[in-house]
Scaffold this active site. Structure first.
Site, mmCIF file in Angstrom:
data_model
loop_
_atom_site.group_PDB
_atom_site.id
_atom_site.type_symbol
_atom_site.label_atom_id
_atom_site.label_comp_id
_atom_site.label_asym_id
_atom_site.label_seq_id
_atom_site.Cartn_x
_atom_site.Cartn_y
_atom_site.Cartn_z
ATOM 1 N N ASP A 1 -7.126 5.921 -3.592
ATOM 2 C CA ASP A 1 -6.383 4.758 -3.109
ATOM 3 C C ASP A 1 -6.039 3.839 -4.276
ATOM 4 O OD1 ASP A 1 -5.285 2.655 -1.765
ATOM 5 O OD2 ASP A 1 -6.908 2.430 -0.316
ATOM 6 N N CYS B 1 0.799 -1.226 0.000
ATOM 7 C CA CYS B 1 0.000 0.000 0.000
ATOM 8 C C CYS B 1 0.831 1.275 0.000
ATOM 9 C CB CYS B 1 -0.980 -0.006 1.166
ATOM 10 S SG CYS B 1 -0.244 0.166 2.810
ATOM 11 N N TYR C 1 1.216 -6.738 7.889
ATOM 12 C CA TYR C 1 0.613 -5.471 8.277
ATOM 13 C C TYR C 1 -0.855 -5.381 7.860
ATOM 14 C CZ TYR C 1 0.477 -3.287 3.626
ATOM 15 O OH TYR C 1 0.171 -2.959 2.336
ATOM 16 N N HIS D 1 -2.831 1.491 6.860
ATOM 17 C CA HIS D 1 -3.042 1.479 5.413
ATOM 18 C C HIS D 1 -2.730 2.875 4.898
ATOM 19 C CE1 HIS D 1 -4.374 0.423 1.502
ATOM 20 N NE2 HIS D 1 -5.440 1.204 1.511
#
Length: 707
Positions: free
Chosen positions: A365, A282, A526, A340
């Site tokens: 995103d 990300c 994560y 994130h």
């Protein structure tokens, strides 16, 4: 031959005489804040005039016509072609109209001021200048203009424009909400080849390949362009820049944590004919998108959300499961990521309201999580809509709202497969939403821009409104349990050492309870999914009425060390069961990020443009055992033309690996060298140093250091 190659320099068609066109690239590019890219070709920002100087044996000031066109099948109706003239009767009257006026002139030389409209399509243009029998064709590139009040990306603050458009270096926040780590990132949007790469990215997007004329026409709209870029940063359904990988297998590519420069990634993508670069996660997707948007002129910042929910069914509720022996039994469709990372782009949203209510920062995103209108992209989603729970607004508001404010329900899965609801948590999701502050390397907490204070009446009212707009239902809350448990660290957790923790157990019950404690630790990716079970233990505790007790324990390095690898987080969990009443179950969790050793980077010499300087990167092995496959890299836009590297197969206890580099800064202003150390035990330890480059003539310089 491509359009950019054809138009790389102005060409003149000869009839009987010659006309020269001076594009005044250095002056215009400086005025338009594009001289950091280059002064060898004309790059302007829309909504702002630029100047041309025409010279010929004889010129008629009242008979000069300029035509600007971009893309295939350019036409006035689509806004991709416009003609203007010093004779107003010969100007375009439809589409996006350019204009020209004479600033000064003589029979043999004329200075023109040309205005590109503030809603022009961005991209590469052919600029044709005609006067009598003279015709000249040149190339120019048009970008969005945050300095123009008429542009949809106008940003009023000059300090913010310098940060969100002009700054080539930045910070990406990682770690967990209780231990935030920083990664210095080289955006490098003004490296000379990056603009061409960004335009290529637009040209190979599926919408352009399907209907190029319509796609070029839509490039006037930052909403459209940012949505295209969001889809093109990932490669899940197009010829995008990065391939994602989250399963811990990175054969044939680069470990995501190893990247610290968008420039390296974009250059690799274009070098291999737009084949996806392996691999991204990300923060890499977000950082590369920030580079592209800043390069195109859309103000952009990288944002990290801690305890970030991934709500697959978009009902604004996250379901988490634990087994009755204390660990997560299997990956779940819903999840809560340690963090994130996405970006925000600044733009107006006239498509949503007549007023400016939804204008400003928009979430975008590029990480491929869920499809949006058939493509792996997300946004632009107005931050103001997220704050107010307007989940029925475009684009993708329910998904983003869930990331920052979903409720979390924890279930205990029994051996027979039955489930028990043990915790309803309305506060954990969406913590310490962070971005780099304007003009400094400090962290700015922007949580209040996304949601009202957790637990407040306003926050609950907005949540209920958001749920109602999505599902038409209102969630009921679970009563507060009679036993409260909390896990905390007992000292700094150092990678390479045992980690000391303590469990606080507090009774709010009038009766004593005999509890069985099932403690466990899992190395976590994560993204909130387990990578390995590394430790477990069981203990009994007699809890007296209305009291609290503390239980210390240790997590051995021998248990977590070999499994940590590229996963930097350990989730420690404790399930407590009442022996006399197994239905009474309590839970405590703690995310632990072991702290890595220090990497040192220093520079020497006076930081003047084109003057020699030296950099040194040093890492010393702090463990009593050797480190395998060690490497050090150093990058920095405006300072190093390419990434420098040093490596060694083995680094013994107390030994050092050193990288020394001599370089000459080639661009002015604040720059940053970013160093990275990687080995089989410690993955991607980073450090940086700031270098403020001054013009050589001043003989002045200033250095500041930051690790």
């Amino acid at each position: 031959m491509s359009m950019s190659e054809n138009l790389s320099r102005n060409t003149v068609r000869r009839d009987q005489a010659v006309m020269k066109v001076d594009l005044q690239c250095e002056k215009n590019n400086t005025d338009h804040h594009t001289n950091e890219i280059t002064v060898e070709r004309l790059i302007i920002r829309r909504g702002q005039a630029f100047s041309l100087i025409l010279s010929a044996e004889r010129l008629d000031q009242n008979d000069i016509q300029i035509t600007a066109e971009t893309g295939p099948g350019a036409c006035e109706q689509k806004g991709t072609l416009s003609s203007c003239s010093t004779d107003p009767q010969r100007c375009s009257s439809v589409g996006k109209c350019w204009s020209v006026k004479v600033l000064s002139g003589s029979p043999s030389a004329v200075t023109l001021s040309v205005l590109c409209p503030a809603d022009a399509c961005i991209g590469l243009y052919s600029l044709t200048v005609k006067s009598g029998s003279y015709t000249s064709v040149s190339a120019l590139t048009v970008l969005f203009n945050p300095w123009s009040k008429d542009d949809g990306v106008f940003l009023e603050s000059e300090a913010e424009r310098q940060e969100y458009v002009m700054n080539e270096q930045g910070i990406v926040y990682q770690g967990v909400d209780e231990y935030i780590t920083t990664t210095n990132w080289d955006f490098g949007q003004f490296e000379e080849d990056i603009l061409n790469i960004c335009l290529k990215l637009l040209d190979v997007n599926p919408k352009c390949l399907k209907d190029a004329a319509e796609d070029y026409s839509a490039r006037c709209n930052p909403i459209y362009v940012s949505r295209v870029v969001s889809a093109m940063i990932n490669s899940d359904d197009d010829k995008g820049v990065l391939m994602g990988q989250w399963d811990g297998t990175y054969i044939g590519g680069v470990l995501p944590s190893n990247w610290n420069s968008s420039v390296d990634i974009l250059r690799r993508w274009i070098k291999y004919d737009c084949y996806p670069v392996k691999f991204g996660q990300c923060w890499v997707f977000a950082a590369v998108m920030c580079t592209v948007l800043r390069c195109l002129g859309i103000p952009c910042r990288v944002v990290t959300n801690y305890q970030s929910a991934h709500d697959t069914d978009q009902n604004l509720v996250i379901d988490e499961y634990f087994s009755d022996y204390g660990v997560r039994p299997k990956p779940n469709l819903d999840s809560v990521w340690n963090y994130h990372v996405w970006v925000e782009g600044w733009m107006k949203r006239p498509d949503l309201s007549q007023d400016s209510f939804y204008d400003g920062w928009q979430v975008l995103d590029p990480t491929p999580q869920e499809r949006s209108s058939g493509s792996y992209c997300c946004g632009p989603a107005p931050v103001k809509a997220i704050l107010e729970g307007h989940t029925d607004v475009k684009y993708d508001i329910p998904f983003v709202y869930g990331e920052v404010n979903a409720d979390k329900i924890t279930w205990l899965v029994m051996a027979n497969g039955s489930k028990k609801k043990i915790l309803s948590d309305t506060k954990t999701v969406g913590q310490k939403i962070s971005t780099k502050a304007v003009g400094s390397d400090s962290r700015q907490d922007i949580t209040d821009q996304y949601k009202h204070p957790e637990g407040s009446v306003k926050e609950r009212a907005v949540y209920d409104e958001a749920v109602k707009r999505v599902t038409g239902l209102i969630e009921s809350q679970t009563p507060r349990p009679s036993v409260q448990m909390k896990l905390s660290l007992d000292g700094e957790p150092l990678n390479g050492a045992d980690i000391r923790l303590k469990l606080l157990v507090k009774s709010e019950n009038s009766k004593a309870q005999d509890l069985t404690l099932k403690m466990s630790a899992q190395v976590m990716r994560y993204t909130g999914t387990p990578a390995a079970d590394v430790w477990s233990n069981t203990a009994d505790l007699q809890l007296q009425p209305n009291t609290e007790q503390t239980l210390p324990f240790e997590l051995p390095f021998t248990a977590y060390g070999p499994n940590l690898l590229d996963n930097n987080c350990i989730k420690v969990s404790v399930i407590a069961m009442n022996k006399s009443d197994p239905k009474e179950v309590y839970l405590a969790e703690k995310d632990v990020v072991p702290h890595s050793p220090t990497l040192k980077v220093t520079v020497s010499g006076t930081p003047l443009q084109d003057s020699e300087m030296n950099a040194e990167v040093v890492f010393e092995n702090p463990l009593p055992s050797p480190l395998k496959n060690c490497s050090v890299t150093l990058t920095g836009s405006g300072l190093l033309k390419q990434t420098e590297q040093s490596s060694t197969v083995e680094l013994g206890p107390g030994q050092r690996i050193t990288l020394r580099v001599t370089f000459k800064p080639y661009r002015l202003g604040p720059k940053k060298l970013v160093a990275n150390f990687d080995c089989s035990t410690f993955r991607d330890i980073k450090a940086s140093v700031d270098v403020n480059v001054r013009p050589a003539a001043t003989r002045l310089g200033f250095l500041s250091f930051r690790r």
